[in-house]
Design a protein around this motif. Structure first.
Motif, PDB file in Angstrom:
ATOM      1  N   GLY A 103      39.548  41.843  55.930  1.00 62.18           N
ATOM      2  CA  GLY A 103      40.175  40.586  55.981  1.00 62.18           C
ATOM      3  C   GLY A 103      41.338  40.633  55.040  1.00 62.18           C
ATOM      4  N   TYR A 104      41.479  41.458  54.103  1.00 59.89           N
ATOM      5  CA  TYR A 104      42.464  41.494  53.164  1.00 59.89           C
ATOM      6  C   TYR A 104      43.716  41.936  53.657  1.00 59.89           C
ATOM      7  CZ  TYR A 104      44.185  41.580  48.459  1.00 59.89           C
ATOM      8  OH  TYR A 104      44.978  40.746  47.239  1.00 59.89           O
ATOM      9  N   PRO A 105      45.050  41.105  53.594  1.00 60.73           N
ATOM     10  CA  PRO A 105      46.036  41.603  54.536  1.00 60.73           C
ATOM     11  C   PRO A 105      46.731  42.850  54.121  1.00 60.73           C
ATOM     12  CG  PRO A 105      46.206  39.410  53.968  1.00 60.73           C
ATOM     13  CD  PRO A 105      45.094  39.920  53.341  1.00 60.73           C
ATOM     14  N   PHE A 106      47.075  43.687  55.438  1.00 60.94           N
ATOM     15  CA  PHE A 106      47.550  44.939  54.768  1.00 60.94           C
ATOM     16  C   PHE A 106      48.890  44.940  54.109  1.00 60.94           C
ATOM     17  CE2 PHE A 106      44.723  48.236  56.402  1.00 60.94           C
ATOM     18  CZ  PHE A 106      43.635  47.458  56.990  1.00 60.94           C
ATOM     19  N   SER A 107      49.651  43.973  54.560  1.00 60.66           N
ATOM     20  CA  SER A 107      50.932  43.632  54.018  1.00 60.66           C
ATOM     21  C   SER A 107      51.085  43.640  52.457  1.00 60.66           C
ATOM     22  CB  SER A 107      51.802  42.630  54.409  1.00 60.66           C
ATOM     23  OG  SER A 107      50.952  41.299  54.505  1.00 60.66           O
ATOM     24  N   LEU A 108      49.698  43.239  51.939  1.00 55.46           N
ATOM     25  CA  LEU A 108      49.605  42.937  50.391  1.00 55.46           C
ATOM     26  C   LEU A 108      48.718  43.787  49.702  1.00 55.46           C
ATOM     27  CD1 LEU A 108      48.269  38.937  50.561  1.00 55.46           C
ATOM     28  CD2 LEU A 108      50.702  40.063  49.969  1.00 55.46           C
ATOM     29  N   ARG A 109      48.525  44.921  50.443  1.00 56.46           N
ATOM     30  CA  ARG A 109      47.459  46.117  49.683  1.00 56.46           C
ATOM     31  C   ARG A 109      48.143  47.028  48.601  1.00 56.46           C
ATOM     32  NH1 ARG A 109      42.698  47.524  53.760  1.00 56.46           N
ATOM     33  NH2 ARG A 109      42.250  45.227  54.510  1.00 56.46           N
ATOM     34  N   GLU A 110      49.774  46.904  48.790  1.00 58.56           N
ATOM     35  CA  GLU A 110      50.430  47.579  47.709  1.00 58.56           C
ATOM     36  C   GLU A 110      50.422  47.020  46.257  1.00 58.56           C
ATOM     37  OE1 GLU A 110      54.227  48.861  48.440  1.00 58.56           O
ATOM     38  OE2 GLU A 110      53.770  49.747  50.282  1.00 58.56           O
ATOM     39  N   GLY A 111      50.059  45.840  46.413  1.00 61.11           N
ATOM     40  CA  GLY A 111      49.973  45.047  45.024  1.00 61.11           C
ATOM     41  C   GLY A 111      51.318  44.889  44.421  1.00 61.11           C
ATOM     42  N   VAL A 112      51.431  44.274  43.197  1.00 59.29           N
ATOM     43  CA  VAL A 112      52.406  43.997  42.106  1.00 59.29           C
ATOM     44  C   VAL A 112      52.106  44.782  41.089  1.00 59.29           C
ATOM     45  CG1 VAL A 112      53.158  42.159  43.403  1.00 59.29           C
ATOM     46  CG2 VAL A 112      51.887  41.866  41.462  1.00 59.29           C
ATOM     47  N   GLU A 113      53.323  44.961  40.255  1.00 59.50           N
ATOM     48  CA  GLU A 113      53.203  45.467  38.695  1.00 59.50           C
ATOM     49  C   GLU A 113      52.323  44.483  38.023  1.00 59.50           C
ATOM     50  OE1 GLU A 113      55.625  48.329  35.524  1.00 59.50           O
ATOM     51  OE2 GLU A 113      56.725  47.173  37.214  1.00 59.50           O
ATOM     52  N   CYS A 114      51.417  45.291  37.282  1.00 61.38           N
ATOM     53  CA  CYS A 114      50.423  44.348  36.242  1.00 61.38           C
ATOM     54  C   CYS A 114      51.109  44.521  35.066  1.00 61.38           C
ATOM     55  CB  CYS A 114      49.188  45.127  36.153  1.00 61.38           C
ATOM     56  SG  CYS A 114      48.113  44.236  35.219  1.00 61.38           S
ATOM     57  N   MET A 115      51.348  43.522  34.394  1.00 65.59           N
ATOM     58  CA  MET A 115      52.252  43.354  33.109  1.00 65.59           C
ATOM     59  C   MET A 115      51.073  43.004  31.802  1.00 65.59           C
ATOM     60  SD  MET A 115      55.205  44.105  33.588  1.00 65.59           S
ATOM     61  CE  MET A 115      56.299  44.203  35.012  1.00 65.59           C
ATOM     62  N   LEU A 116      50.118  42.180  31.817  1.00 64.43           N
ATOM     63  CA  LEU A 116      49.139  41.964  30.971  1.00 64.43           C
ATOM     64  C   LEU A 116      47.699  42.077  31.495  1.00 64.43           C
ATOM     65  CD1 LEU A 116      48.917  40.101  28.257  1.00 64.43           C
ATOM     66  CD2 LEU A 116      48.742  38.051  29.692  1.00 64.43           C
ATOM     67  N   SER A 117      47.073  42.831  30.309  1.00 67.47           N
ATOM     68  CA  SER A 117      45.727  43.050  30.479  1.00 67.47           C
ATOM     69  C   SER A 117      44.718  42.322  29.539  1.00 67.47           C
ATOM     70  CB  SER A 117      45.464  44.565  30.521  1.00 67.47           C
ATOM     71  OG  SER A 117      43.782  44.846  30.369  1.00 67.47           O
ATOM     72  N   SER A 118      43.938  41.527  29.717  1.00 67.42           N
ATOM     73  CA  SER A 118      43.399  40.618  28.797  1.00 67.42           C
ATOM     74  C   SER A 118      41.695  41.089  28.906  1.00 67.42           C
ATOM     75  CB  SER A 118      43.371  39.242  29.492  1.00 67.42           C
ATOM     76  OG  SER A 118      42.433  38.327  28.431  1.00 67.42           O
ATOM     77  N   GLY A 119      41.472  41.891  27.794  1.00 66.57           N
ATOM     78  CA  GLY A 119      40.154  42.371  27.791  1.00 66.57           C
ATOM     79  C   GLY A 119      39.009  41.506  27.200  1.00 66.57           C
ATOM     80  N   LEU A 120      37.806  41.738  26.990  1.00 60.18           N
ATOM     81  CA  LEU A 120      36.587  40.975  26.937  1.00 60.18           C
ATOM     82  C   LEU A 120      36.019  41.380  25.649  1.00 60.18           C
ATOM     83  CD1 LEU A 120      35.592  39.991  30.542  1.00 60.18           C
ATOM     84  CD2 LEU A 120      37.019  38.756  28.906  1.00 60.18           C
ATOM     85  N   TRP A 121      34.796  40.760  25.313  1.00 60.97           N
ATOM     86  CA  TRP A 121      34.231  40.956  24.115  1.00 60.97           C
ATOM     87  C   TRP A 121      32.642  40.834  24.126  1.00 60.97           C
ATOM     88  CZ3 TRP A 121      35.037  36.348  25.751  1.00 60.97           C
ATOM     89  CH2 TRP A 121      36.360  35.897  26.005  1.00 60.97           C
ATOM     90  N   LEU A 122      31.895  41.778  23.727  1.00 55.87           N
ATOM     91  CA  LEU A 122      30.411  41.556  23.757  1.00 55.87           C
ATOM     92  C   LEU A 122      30.257  41.144  22.383  1.00 55.87           C
ATOM     93  CD1 LEU A 122      29.343  44.749  25.372  1.00 55.87           C
ATOM     94  CD2 LEU A 122      29.176  42.579  26.226  1.00 55.87           C
TER      95      LEU A 122
END
Lengths: 430, 430
Positions: A229-248
């Motif tokens: 169901g994921y549209p094929f036209s969107l499977r290339e994605g876009v560039e990721c600019m920010l990565s927000s990590g988590l904490w234990l």
């Protein structure tokens, strides 16, 4: 008597002899490729590497043959799983805000992951004691006098957790990773120590998918893909600019929640990375964060500062505001923001102290004004760079939010100031 | 000689004697409550249950005392962790679409989790063979003749996976849980068998948070909370109407991905539940799903059917379309949709067969039309019930999508037909 071999046959035999060392088969005509493939199988030379070489030609007959013969294909993730292959040490700066003088155990714990990289340490300008940093690292320390020397008089307050933003300004690298000085490497569910640097770089270097939610999370991860169901036209994605990590361990709660749940620790390691969808706002925490500095730099500022902000994470809203601004700008320009892995292990040295300043904390009222503002915000289509977007955003903050609380007027000032500082100091790249 | 005890003191002593059996202290004046609390501690009677009793009074002095004395508070999740306390067997129907005749191993595997509930089995109207269902379950089977008998002539095609929607129509329960007949209970990372029914009910009975993303995922889960920066005005959440579960082993891919990744299996158990944010669209899979039938029933229809749709999940778009419609309606009415846990284990009996019908599959083109349509869709404020929304949605589908492909005109027909069927057959509750 054997028939005389043809020149073609001899050529293919010669190719077969060297097949393990060939780099590219894409110029060989399809029918010869199929012949060579059969000869390779017969000769017992179809290793994983050689199979990849044939598959890389995109020859349909080869693909079909591989399926028909039920040859187990090597897993070919969109990216090589060992990210060291595709990111250079010289692309990354680690930025550490030093809010405590003794960074010995911090650096020792992070040594396996940090030692390859240049590290920028920015010392809280309010802290007098000398820093202790073990040897063996490529570290440059910036202090109050460096900040004042470079920037002169500025309306931006770089004290406390906000000092790390000065590091973003003086970095010359494409990517910046920043981790609070009270965090140590976490362990994953298998007990392996997490390389937060590599995970952040995977997040930033693989595409983001903000336009449709993938129920199996990051589709570019090894073993995952886009669900039906994921549209094929969107499977290339876009560039990721920010990565927000988590904490234990000590979770990133506000003072109230810290007081109410003083004995509660975050122990749930959720093994996932996901893109935060277009239009959805999230609380980015500065505890463990990475971004594309070249692109996102103009929006990575310490803008909002609540009046009684001290040295504790639960005091601050500077990173939350920063994250909301960055998300709005990324949404407007078609970039992605991810959250999830990597985790870091947060010490609970400050966990019990939230009660002291509980009554003064104005974060409750502030966020109830801030979120509706960001949710209804639409930046104009004429703002086509991050710098454009920040300038427009600052003027809307001044118009819409500043009348409600003077801290928003100060935030607008800081945002405008930052765009100037970035132009004069931050915008140079290595 | 001991002083004569006061009447008050005697009363408190009497209360102390019975403290473990008291149910409510909220009517006791605060100063007496504090006295009683001290006596309870001195008498060594402060058990976890008794502490909860005192904390439930919301007396500030008690809360402060507990903090000052550093008494470890019992974890008080927003909901009791054992959900059997708060959901009744009579609230839930399990709906199973039978696409294969022998359900013996399916029912045996699910016995510990299904046997409490009424189970509706709808037999694929195209399947001739008799069903095999083991005894010991409260099962009602519906067949082709039941469908035709109840509905007469209908434009909705209930064959294949779509037969389960007939079960939604004849259920009289508040909640429906539906799991494909080729799925077995999964095991979590600790090796425990997952109770998918209870997890779905937790998802539906705890609030959803569509207006702001919580980076630690479901804030109502035991051990979790809202992270710093999460606006307090949004912490009550909204009612969750749809819970979209996931699958281990054979992932839910389209035919192309199945062919390309024929040896890849989903092994990544991501221990999280999250609300899909407002405005974000997602591919809901019918494999493992639960919903509030009373509210969402009018939008739980088999609408879109691609031309060569067969009996395989990778053939279908009916559930994807259903999910997009349900998400748009939930967004418009302020309801929540969750995804994540529970997992089920999907058999890979059909995994290799995708190649056969690859060339005929029109799902690629269809989704590239469908998603932009749903993303730009805004239902009017005058549509205040799910039924209103579906009627409006059907007319917009007819206007905007039907000219592009006749399958969308059929979808609009089916949606309108469904609202009528729901009114006459589905809308009655138990």
């Amino acid at each position: 008597m054997r028939p005389t071999p043809t020149l073609l046959s001899l050529t293919l035999d010669a190719a077969l002899l060297r097949i393990a060392r060939l780099q590219d088969l894409s110029r060989i005509p399809d029918h010869l490729l199929v012949d060579l493939f059969h000869r390779t199988i017969s000769a017992g030379k179809l290793t994983e590497k050689v199979l990849k070489l044939f598959l890389a030609t995109d020859c349909e007959e080869i693909v079909l043959l591989v399926q028909l013969l039920n040859i187990k294909q090597p897993l070919v993730p969109v990216l090589p799983t060992s990210m060291s292959l595709i990111f250079q040490d010289s692309e990354v700066d680690i930025v550490i805000a030093a809010l405590q003088p003794n960074l010995t155990s911090f650096f020792e714990a992070w040594q396996p992951f940090f030692s390859r990289f240049h590290i920028i340490v920015v010392k809280d300008p309010d802290m007098a004691a000398d820093l202790k940093i073990p040897s063996g690292f490529d570290v440059k320390v910036y202090t109050k006098s460096d900040i004042e020397g470079l920037l002169g008089a500025t309306s931006i307050n770089f004290s406390g957790h906000s000092c790390r933003y000065f590091g973003y300004l003086v970095s010359r690298k494409k990517y910046v990773i920043s981790i609070d000085d009270n965090c140590l490497p976490a362990k994953d569910t298998a007990g392996m120590t997490v390389d937060a640097v590599t995970q952040h770089m995977i997040n930033l270097k693989t595409p983001a998918t903000p336009f449709f939610f993938n129920t199996l999370y990051d589709p570019y991860r090894k073993g995952a893909d886009f669900v039906r169901g994921y549209p094929f036209s969107l499977r290339e994605g876009v560039e990721c600019m920010l990565s927000s990590g988590l904490w234990l361990h000590n979770a990133d709660y506000d003072p109230m929640t810290h007081v109410v749940k003083r004995n509660q620790r975050n122990t749930n390691y959720v093994d996932a990375v996901m893109t935060v969808p277009l239009g959805a706002m999230m609380p980015v925490s500065g505890i463990n964060v990475a971004f594309n500095r070249e692109v996102l730099g103009p929006v990575m500022f310490p803008g909002l500062r609540i009046r009684k902000e001290g040295k504790h994470r639960w005091d601050t809203l500077e990173d939350i505001w920063n994250g909301l601004c960055a998300k709005v700008v990324c949404d407007s320009l078609g970039y992605g923001v991810k959250t999830g892995l990597p985790y870091v292990m947060r010490s609970d040295a400050e966990a019990g102290k939230a009660l002291e300043s509980l009554k003064d904390w104005e974060g409750v009222k502030v966020m109830d004004n801030v979120l509706p503002f960001f949710q209804s915000l639409k930046l104009s289509r004429t703002a086509v760079t991050v710098d454009d977007c920040v300038k427009e955003l600052a003027s809307i903050v001044r118009e819409k939010l500043a009348p409600k609380n003077p801290i928003f007027a100060k935030a607008a000032d800081a945002m405008e100031e930052w765009t100037k500082l970035w132009k004069s100091h931050g915008a140079q790249n290595a």
